[in-house]
Enzyme design. Sequence first.
Site, PDB file in Angstrom:
ATOM      1  N   CYS A 102      20.543   5.797  65.320  1.00 60.13           N
ATOM      2  CA  CYS A 102      20.552   3.906  65.742  1.00 60.13           C
ATOM      3  C   CYS A 102      22.002   3.635  64.883  1.00 60.13           C
ATOM      4  O   CYS A 102      21.979   4.832  63.889  1.00 60.13           O
ATOM      5  CB  CYS A 102      19.302   3.419  65.141  1.00 60.13           C
ATOM      6  SG  CYS A 102      18.339   3.540  66.640  1.00 60.13           S
ATOM      7  N   CYS A 143      19.815   5.789  59.655  1.00 63.61           N
ATOM      8  CA  CYS A 143      18.924   6.054  61.101  1.00 63.61           C
ATOM      9  C   CYS A 143      18.640   7.174  60.913  1.00 63.61           C
ATOM     10  O   CYS A 143      20.043   7.962  60.623  1.00 63.61           O
ATOM     11  CB  CYS A 143      18.936   5.572  62.164  1.00 63.61           C
ATOM     12  SG  CYS A 143      17.542   6.531  63.210  1.00 63.61           S
ATOM     13  N   HIS A 175      32.456   8.092  50.182  1.00 59.69           N
ATOM     14  CA  HIS A 175      31.461   8.617  50.514  1.00 59.69           C
ATOM     15  C   HIS A 175      29.931   7.947  50.508  1.00 59.69           C
ATOM     16  O   HIS A 175      29.345   8.594  50.551  1.00 59.69           O
ATOM     17  CB  HIS A 175      30.714  10.017  49.261  1.00 59.69           C
ATOM     18  CG  HIS A 175      32.762  11.025  49.693  1.00 59.69           C
ATOM     19  ND1 HIS A 175      32.586  11.925  48.624  1.00 59.69           N
ATOM     20  CD2 HIS A 175      32.986  10.821  50.157  1.00 59.69           C
ATOM     21  CE1 HIS A 175      33.559  12.075  48.471  1.00 59.69           C
ATOM     22  NE2 HIS A 175      34.254  12.474  49.312  1.00 59.69           N
ATOM     23  N   CYS A 178      13.854   3.572  59.816  1.00 61.32           N
ATOM     24  CA  CYS A 178      15.258   2.778  60.878  1.00 61.32           C
ATOM     25  C   CYS A 178      14.077   1.811  61.454  1.00 61.32           C
ATOM     26  O   CYS A 178      13.241   2.022  61.999  1.00 61.32           O
ATOM     27  CB  CYS A 178      15.964   4.139  61.794  1.00 61.32           C
ATOM     28  SG  CYS A 178      16.176   2.705  62.928  1.00 61.32           S
ATOM     29  N   CYS A 187      14.395   1.966  65.341  1.00 58.71           N
ATOM     30  CA  CYS A 187      13.546   2.689  66.147  1.00 58.71           C
ATOM     31  C   CYS A 187      12.004   3.394  65.227  1.00 58.71           C
ATOM     32  O   CYS A 187      11.542   4.450  65.915  1.00 58.71           O
ATOM     33  CB  CYS A 187      14.517   3.778  66.598  1.00 58.71           C
ATOM     34  SG  CYS A 187      14.828   5.025  65.518  1.00 58.71           S
TER      35      CYS A 187
HETATM   36 ZN   LIG Z   1      16.694   4.330  64.225  1.00 60.89          ZN
END
Ligand SMILES: [Zn+2]
EC number: 2.3.1.286
Length: 272
Positions: free
Chosen positions: A145, A141, A133, A172, A175
């Site tokens: 991403c 992200c 898991h 992230c 981004c």
């Molecule tokens: Zn990202």
Amino acid sequence: MRELNLALQQAADLIGSADALIITAGAGMGVDSGLPDFRGNEGMWQAYPALGRARIDFTEIANPQAFADDPQLAWGFYGHRLKLYRDTVPHAGFALLQQWASTMPHGAFVFTSNVDGQFQRAGFNPDRLIECHGSIHHLQCSSGCDDIWPADAFTPTIDAQQCRLLSPPPRCPHCGALARPNILMFDDWHWLEQRTAAQLRRYRQWRPQPNQPVIIEIGAGTAIPSVRHFGEQQQVPLIRMNKREAAVRRPDDVAIPLGGLEALQQLQKLLD
Ligand SMILES: [Zn+2]
């Protein structure tokens, strides 16, 4: 009592003649280290009273939507757990398993549904471990991403009473979107599985090497059956340690109706 002693002796014989140990573990493995149990609302809400007051159950907070709706709350829950698991000392049963495996030519391989990283903390080889898991010690992200990275740099400050993250949430690196734990949650279509897939590949390479492995299954219930399924698929004798649901299906398997730590300690007495 006589039945239990016979089962323990049968388990000790299996371990004594095995050339490898496959350990399959569910939520019950953590209980003896003092970790909270999320199976019922009672245990969950005792550990997280703010979620109890809001009547938010485990499936609602362990959910990607919770990160979209209220990231401070979702990270309040996961950040608290991250800190808890970082600070937890794994119980003595982990060392017993390592000790037994160290006498076997092919050592141990672990399959766990727990995201808490306790096997690694106890010194198990991270290359011999499947976290089906995912892991709370890794992030991904929330916006698509395709990367998984360690959570090491994230040290959350939490208001435990309100279950809220006070420090900035992780982001992230690609981004800048909100990061979330690399854990398979409920209603989760965006969990990145490449880390777990690589772990499974390593297992498939290792698995043909031992001739006579034995499985020790600890604290794996029927509610989330992935751990039991994995163990029963292996065509290997299985020792099931479970306080509430120890029954086994195959005649060669062994049922030990005790908690993990107690069962392991009882076995140690026979193996000495
Ligand atoms: Zn990202």
